[in-house]
Design a protein around this motif. Structure first.
Motif, short mmCIF file in Angstrom:
data_model
loop_
_atom_site.label_atom_id
_atom_site.label_comp_id
_atom_site.label_asym_id
_atom_site.label_seq_id
_atom_site.Cartn_x
_atom_site.Cartn_y
_atom_site.Cartn_z
N ALA A 57 28.72 -57.45 -42.20
CA ALA A 57 28.07 -56.44 -43.02
C ALA A 57 26.68 -56.05 -42.50
O ALA A 57 26.01 -55.20 -43.10
CB ALA A 57 27.94 -56.94 -44.46
N ARG A 58 26.26 -56.66 -41.43
CA ARG A 58 24.92 -56.37 -40.91
C ARG A 58 24.91 -55.05 -40.14
O ARG A 58 25.96 -54.51 -39.77
CB ARG A 58 24.46 -57.51 -40.00
N ILE A 59 23.71 -54.56 -39.89
CA ILE A 59 23.56 -53.34 -39.10
C ILE A 59 23.86 -53.65 -37.64
O ILE A 59 23.32 -54.61 -37.07
CB ILE A 59 22.14 -52.77 -39.25
N GLN A 60 24.72 -52.85 -37.05
CA GLN A 60 25.11 -53.03 -35.66
C GLN A 60 24.37 -52.02 -34.78
O GLN A 60 24.10 -50.89 -35.20
CB GLN A 60 26.63 -52.81 -35.50
N THR A 61 24.06 -52.45 -33.57
CA THR A 61 23.40 -51.57 -32.60
C THR A 61 24.38 -51.27 -31.47
O THR A 61 24.91 -52.20 -30.84
CB THR A 61 22.13 -52.21 -32.02
N MET A 62 24.62 -50.01 -31.24
CA MET A 62 25.54 -49.60 -30.17
C MET A 62 24.75 -48.81 -29.13
O MET A 62 24.18 -47.76 -29.41
CB MET A 62 26.67 -48.72 -30.74
N ASP A 63 24.70 -49.36 -27.93
CA ASP A 63 23.99 -48.73 -26.83
C ASP A 63 24.92 -47.74 -26.13
O ASP A 63 26.02 -48.10 -25.74
CB ASP A 63 23.49 -49.78 -25.84
N ILE A 64 24.47 -46.51 -26.02
CA ILE A 64 25.28 -45.46 -25.41
C ILE A 64 24.88 -45.30 -23.95
O ILE A 64 23.69 -45.17 -23.63
CB ILE A 64 25.11 -44.11 -26.14
N LYS A 65 25.86 -45.33 -23.07
CA LYS A 65 25.57 -45.17 -21.66
C LYS A 65 24.99 -43.79 -21.39
O LYS A 65 25.42 -42.79 -21.96
CB LYS A 65 26.86 -45.36 -20.85
N ALA A 66 23.97 -43.73 -20.51
CA ALA A 66 23.33 -42.46 -20.17
C ALA A 66 24.37 -41.48 -19.63
O ALA A 66 25.20 -41.83 -18.80
CB ALA A 66 22.23 -42.68 -19.15
N ASP A 67 24.30 -40.25 -20.14
CA ASP A 67 25.27 -39.24 -19.77
C ASP A 67 24.56 -37.91 -19.51
O ASP A 67 23.40 -37.72 -19.89
CB ASP A 67 26.31 -39.08 -20.88
N ARG A 68 25.28 -37.00 -18.87
CA ARG A 68 24.71 -35.70 -18.52
C ARG A 68 25.03 -34.70 -19.64
O ARG A 68 26.17 -34.58 -20.08
CB ARG A 68 25.31 -35.21 -17.20
N PHE A 69 23.97 -33.98 -20.08
CA PHE A 69 24.11 -32.99 -21.13
C PHE A 69 23.53 -31.66 -20.65
O PHE A 69 22.62 -31.63 -19.81
CB PHE A 69 23.40 -33.43 -22.41
N LEU A 70 24.03 -30.56 -21.23
CA LEU A 70 23.61 -29.23 -20.84
C LEU A 70 22.86 -28.58 -22.00
O LEU A 70 23.34 -28.56 -23.13
CB LEU A 70 24.84 -28.38 -20.47
N THR A 71 21.64 -28.08 -21.72
CA THR A 71 20.82 -27.45 -22.75
C THR A 71 21.21 -25.97 -22.91
O THR A 71 22.08 -25.46 -22.20
CB THR A 71 19.33 -27.55 -22.39
#
Length: 332
Positions: free
Chosen positions: A67-81
């Motif tokens: 029930a605790r707060i989980q931390t999920m690290d997202i791998k760096a990815d390429r995004f377009l503005t």
């Protein structure tokens, strides 16, 4: 008889031990009976809160959910503005289980890895959509975190865009919940995390970088600009140095000229004064003047140990003879 009594007591203790289970703080429990979830009248899994509970021994087992707060690290990815510029965005999010029965039904096993698999893909799509609406300046200067707040809210509740573009896995998970509970659950957006019993607590962007090829080009351009500025400063410095050096040379020449002029004037005045003194001395006592000049001539002639071949009767040595034979007689 005693052995039978001990055996009965041991059996009772084993049964009691197998019947009691404890849900610790930060956990929730779901009981499995013959590998099937124990459910309530609404066909929802029964969720056990922290504390001691009882179960049927050897028949029921307990599945504990974090029930605790989980931390999920997202791998760096390429995004377009919105400017069609590529950015490498490194981010993470925090989430927790809000509806444990819905979460268990949606994931099938209650495993965190299964939930994060669904959450990660949805988060990437949502973040890509939000970044595509703003330019680089808007992302960098987003001091209030409006972008990440929009991403968090869109993940939790879904958006109108999600109704037209459905995620198959999320939709199937939401459909499984509706099927298991026979439609007695509140109607939620099937593409939202709330449909899976998950609440996204926070979304954060750790770092924003440019792609390597763009970074190298920008670095080279910045380096060229800095070198141009450095060359301009150096040329300006050299120009100022030449000016200072020229002014110093001019001042030195003027000072030397004035000093030389003053020296010539003083030397002339001194020579004039000396000449006047000699003239006055000669007019007052020519013989004494001749004596002084002879002494100076002797000093200049003999200071270098020069050899002179002259007759002793030469007039040059008249003052080196005995005083009684000299024609000079002092008036004083």
């Amino acid at each position: 008889m005693r052995k039978s009594f001990v055996f009965v007591i041991a059996a009772i203790l084993v049964v009691l031990y197998s019947s009691i289970f404890i849900i610790y703080e930060g956990q929730r429990g779901i009981v499995m009976r013959f590998s099937k979830v124990v459910r309530d009248s609404e066909n929802k899994p029964v969720v056990y809160q922290p504390g001691p509970h009882f179960k049927i021994p050897f028949i029921e087992t307990v599945k504990r959910l974090d029930a605790r707060i989980q931390t999920m690290d997202i791998k760096a990815d390429r995004f377009l503005t919105s400017e069609n510029k590529d950015l490498i965005v490194d981010s993470y999010l925090k989430w927790r289980i809000k509806d444990f029965s819905r979460y268990y039904l949606a994931t099938g096993t209650g495993e965190i890895s299964q939930a994060e698999l669904l959450l990660k893909r949805k988060f990437s799509d949502r973040l890509r959509s939000e970044i595509g609406r703003v330019d680089v300046r808007g992302i960098v200067t987003d001091s209030r975190g409006r972008l990440t707040t929009d991403v968090r809210d869109a993940l939790n509740m879904g958006t109108s865009e999600d109704d037209s573009v459905a995620d198959n896995e999320l939709a199937s998970a939401a459909a499984r919940v509706e099927k298991e509970t026979k439609g007695k659950q509140p109607v939620l957006n099937p593409n939202s995390m709330a449909a899976l019993g998950i609440e996204v607590v926070d979304v954060r962007i750790k770092q924003i970088n440019l792609p390597d090829e763009v970074s190298d080009a920008i670095y080279q351009r910045m380096r060229a600009e800095r070198e141009a500025v450095a060359r301009r400063h150096r040329s300006q410095g050299q120009e100022e140095a030449e000016k200072v050096r020229a002014d110093a040379d001019k001042s030195a020449t003027e000072i030397k000229a004035r000093a030389k002029s003053q020296a010539l004037v003083l030397r002339g005045e001194g020579d004039a004064e000396a000449t006047k003194l000699f003239a006055d001395s000669f007019s007052k006592d020519p013989e004494f003047y001749a004596f002084i000049r002879s002494l100076r001539a002797y000093e200049n002639s003999f200071k270098n140990n020069d050899v002179m071949v002259l007759s002793p009767d030469n007039d040059f040595f008249r003052y080196m003879k005995a005083p009684s034979k000299q024609p000079y007689h002092a008036n004083n």
